[in-house]
Motif scaffolding. Structure first.
Motif, PDB file in Angstrom:
ATOM      1  N   VAL A 106      -9.933 -16.521  -1.283  1.00  0.00           N
ATOM      2  CA  VAL A 106      -8.830 -17.035  -0.474  1.00  0.00           C
ATOM      3  C   VAL A 106      -8.056 -18.074  -1.280  1.00  0.00           C
ATOM      4  CG1 VAL A 106      -8.225 -18.245   1.658  1.00  0.00           C
ATOM      5  CG2 VAL A 106     -10.108 -16.589   1.647  1.00  0.00           C
ATOM      6  N   GLY A 107      -6.743 -17.933  -1.310  1.00  0.00           N
ATOM      7  CA  GLY A 107      -5.910 -18.789  -2.142  1.00  0.00           C
ATOM      8  C   GLY A 107      -5.794 -20.229  -1.689  1.00  0.00           C
ATOM      9  N   SER A 108      -5.636 -20.466  -0.392  1.00  0.00           N
ATOM     10  CA  SER A 108      -5.370 -21.832   0.071  1.00  0.00           C
ATOM     11  C   SER A 108      -6.567 -22.759  -0.066  1.00  0.00           C
ATOM     12  CB  SER A 108      -4.902 -21.815   1.532  1.00  0.00           C
ATOM     13  OG  SER A 108      -5.947 -21.353   2.366  1.00  0.00           O
ATOM     14  N   THR A 109      -7.767 -22.205  -0.038  1.00  0.00           N
ATOM     15  CA  THR A 109      -8.962 -23.046  -0.144  1.00  0.00           C
ATOM     16  C   THR A 109      -9.574 -23.024  -1.538  1.00  0.00           C
ATOM     17  OG1 THR A 109     -10.369 -21.223   0.620  1.00  0.00           O
ATOM     18  CG2 THR A 109      -9.525 -22.765   2.295  1.00  0.00           C
ATOM     19  N   CYS A 110      -8.995 -22.239  -2.429  1.00  0.00           N
ATOM     20  CA  CYS A 110      -9.532 -22.119  -3.780  1.00  0.00           C
ATOM     21  C   CYS A 110      -9.343 -23.419  -4.558  1.00  0.00           C
ATOM     22  CB  CYS A 110      -8.810 -20.980  -4.506  1.00  0.00           C
ATOM     23  SG  CYS A 110      -9.322 -20.759  -6.204  1.00  0.00           S
ATOM     24  N   ASP A 111     -10.369 -23.783  -5.319  1.00  0.00           N
ATOM     25  CA  ASP A 111     -10.230 -24.891  -6.261  1.00  0.00           C
ATOM     26  C   ASP A 111     -10.492 -24.353  -7.668  1.00  0.00           C
ATOM     27  OD1 ASP A 111     -13.011 -24.647  -6.409  1.00  0.00           O
ATOM     28  OD2 ASP A 111     -13.393 -26.475  -5.266  1.00  0.00           O
ATOM     29  N   LYS A 112     -10.309 -25.195  -8.660  1.00  0.00           N
ATOM     30  CA  LYS A 112     -10.435 -24.748 -10.047  1.00  0.00           C
ATOM     31  C   LYS A 112     -11.833 -24.206 -10.376  1.00  0.00           C
ATOM     32  CE  LYS A 112      -9.809 -27.656 -13.528  1.00  0.00           C
ATOM     33  NZ  LYS A 112      -9.208 -28.443 -14.626  1.00  0.00           N
ATOM     34  N   PRO A 113     -12.918 -24.868  -9.946  1.00  0.00           N
ATOM     35  CA  PRO A 113     -14.243 -24.290 -10.237  1.00  0.00           C
ATOM     36  C   PRO A 113     -14.463 -22.914  -9.598  1.00  0.00           C
ATOM     37  CG  PRO A 113     -14.463 -26.606  -9.682  1.00  0.00           C
ATOM     38  CD  PRO A 113     -13.037 -26.216  -9.389  1.00  0.00           C
ATOM     39  N   GLU A 114     -13.965 -22.713  -8.378  1.00  0.00           N
ATOM     40  CA  GLU A 114     -14.117 -21.409  -7.731  1.00  0.00           C
ATOM     41  C   GLU A 114     -13.342 -20.335  -8.490  1.00  0.00           C
ATOM     42  OE1 GLU A 114     -13.790 -19.322  -3.334  1.00  0.00           O
ATOM     43  OE2 GLU A 114     -12.564 -21.100  -3.731  1.00  0.00           O
ATOM     44  N   LEU A 115     -12.124 -20.663  -8.915  1.00  0.00           N
ATOM     45  CA  LEU A 115     -11.336 -19.713  -9.703  1.00  0.00           C
ATOM     46  C   LEU A 115     -12.063 -19.384 -11.003  1.00  0.00           C
ATOM     47  CD1 LEU A 115      -8.674 -18.109 -10.099  1.00  0.00           C
ATOM     48  CD2 LEU A 115      -7.779 -20.144 -11.250  1.00  0.00           C
ATOM     49  N   ALA A 116     -12.601 -20.393 -11.659  1.00  0.00           N
ATOM     50  CA  ALA A 116     -13.324 -20.171 -12.918  1.00  0.00           C
ATOM     51  C   ALA A 116     -14.504 -19.231 -12.718  1.00  0.00           C
ATOM     52  CB  ALA A 116     -13.795 -21.508 -13.498  1.00  0.00           C
ATOM     53  N   VAL A 117     -15.279 -19.422 -11.661  1.00  0.00           N
ATOM     54  CA  VAL A 117     -16.427 -18.561 -11.394  1.00  0.00           C
ATOM     55  C   VAL A 117     -15.973 -17.128 -11.149  1.00  0.00           C
ATOM     56  CG1 VAL A 117     -18.255 -18.061  -9.717  1.00  0.00           C
ATOM     57  CG2 VAL A 117     -17.963 -20.382 -10.580  1.00  0.00           C
ATOM     58  N   SER A 118     -14.932 -16.947 -10.375  1.00  0.00           N
ATOM     59  CA  SER A 118     -14.432 -15.612 -10.074  1.00  0.00           C
ATOM     60  C   SER A 118     -13.987 -14.890 -11.340  1.00  0.00           C
ATOM     61  CB  SER A 118     -13.279 -15.695  -9.070  1.00  0.00           C
ATOM     62  OG  SER A 118     -12.788 -14.418  -8.761  1.00  0.00           O
ATOM     63  N   VAL A 119     -13.169 -15.550 -12.144  1.00  0.00           N
ATOM     64  CA  VAL A 119     -12.632 -14.933 -13.357  1.00  0.00           C
ATOM     65  C   VAL A 119     -13.754 -14.663 -14.362  1.00  0.00           C
ATOM     66  CG1 VAL A 119     -11.100 -15.285 -15.342  1.00  0.00           C
ATOM     67  CG2 VAL A 119     -10.323 -15.895 -13.039  1.00  0.00           C
ATOM     68  N   LYS A 120     -14.622 -15.639 -14.570  1.00  0.00           N
ATOM     69  CA  LYS A 120     -15.710 -15.458 -15.542  1.00  0.00           C
ATOM     70  C   LYS A 120     -16.684 -14.373 -15.099  1.00  0.00           C
ATOM     71  CE  LYS A 120     -15.432 -20.114 -17.434  1.00  0.00           C
ATOM     72  NZ  LYS A 120     -16.071 -21.438 -17.524  1.00  0.00           N
ATOM     73  N   ALA A 121     -16.937 -14.262 -13.806  1.00  0.00           N
ATOM     74  CA  ALA A 121     -17.837 -13.214 -13.313  1.00  0.00           C
ATOM     75  C   ALA A 121     -17.254 -11.831 -13.596  1.00  0.00           C
ATOM     76  CB  ALA A 121     -18.093 -13.386 -11.820  1.00  0.00           C
ATOM     77  N   VAL A 122     -15.977 -11.644 -13.314  1.00  0.00           N
ATOM     78  CA  VAL A 122     -15.346 -10.342 -13.552  1.00  0.00           C
ATOM     79  C   VAL A 122     -15.296 -10.055 -15.059  1.00  0.00           C
ATOM     80  CG1 VAL A 122     -13.219  -8.988 -13.307  1.00  0.00           C
ATOM     81  CG2 VAL A 122     -14.060 -10.363 -11.393  1.00  0.00           C
ATOM     82  N   LEU A 123     -14.949 -11.057 -15.866  1.00  0.00           N
ATOM     83  CA  LEU A 123     -14.936 -10.866 -17.316  1.00  0.00           C
ATOM     84  C   LEU A 123     -16.310 -10.468 -17.847  1.00  0.00           C
ATOM     85  CD1 LEU A 123     -12.762 -13.821 -18.658  1.00  0.00           C
ATOM     86  CD2 LEU A 123     -12.441 -11.409 -19.188  1.00  0.00           C
TER      87      LEU A 123
END
Length: 147
Positions: A106-123
Motif C-alpha cells: 500500500v502506497g500511503s502507509t509505505c515507508d522506506k524500509p518497507e519499500l526496501a524489503v519489497s524491492v530486495k525480496a523481488v530482486l
C-alpha cells in the motif's frame, strides 16, 4: 507524465527519492509511466505506482523472471510449490506466458524500509530463480534479453 490521482503522484515522487537513496545510481525512472526500473545481477525489476481508487495508491514490484519458456506441467507445479514457501510475493504468468514474480504494498502507509524489503525480496527471488528455471526448462533471463 500523467497521473490518475494526486495520491499516485505523491507516492511516485516519494518512492523515486527513496529508490535513489537505497540503490544510489541504479534506479532508472521512466518518463512515460510512473515506474522505476532497477537492474541488479541477472534480474530486472519494475517498481510501478498505480492509483487505487481516488484516495490510495499501490506500489507493485515485478520482475519478468523468465521469458520464452515452454510452460510445461512440471514447471507450473514447481512454481506453485515454491509459492507456498514465499514470505513476500508470488510467481505468476502474464498474458504472454512469461514467468513473473511480484509483490505489492500500500502506497500511503509505505515507508522506506518497507519499500526496501519489497524491492530486495523481488530482486533476490528473481535473481535466484531465473538461473534455476532456465537451467531446467529453458527460456531467457532479463540479462539474456538485453545482451
Amino acid at each position: 507524465m500523467e497521473f490518475e490521482t494526486n495520491v499516485q503522484e505523491t507516492c511516485y515522487n516519494k518512492i523515486c527519492l527513496w529508490m535513489r537513496e537505497l540503490f544510489d545510481k541504479f534506479p532508472n525512472p521512466r518518463q512515460d509511466f510512473p515506474r522505476v526500473n532497477l537492474f541488479i545481477g541477472s534480474a530486472l525489476v519494475e517498481i510501478s505506482v498505480f492509483a487505487w481508487g481516488d484516495d490510495e495508491a499501490i506500489i507493485n514490484t515485478r520482475s519478468y523472471v523468465v521469458t520464452n519458456v515452454d510452460l510445461k506441467p512440471d514447471l507450473m507445479q514447481f512454481l506453485l510449490r515454491e509459492n507456498s514457501k514465499m514470505r513476500f510475493g508470488a510467481f505468476g504468468i502474464d498474458e504472454d506466458n512469461n514467468i513473473i514474480f511480484e509483490h505489492t504494498i500500500v502506497g500511503s502507509t509505505c515507508d522506506k524500509p518497507e519499500l526496501a524489503v519489497s524491492v530486495k525480496a523481488v530482486l533476490k527471488i528473481a535473481d535466484e530463480y531465473d538461473d534455476r528455471i532456465v537451467e531446467q526448462w529453458g527460456g531467457k533471463r532479463a540479462v539474456d534479453r538485453i545482451y
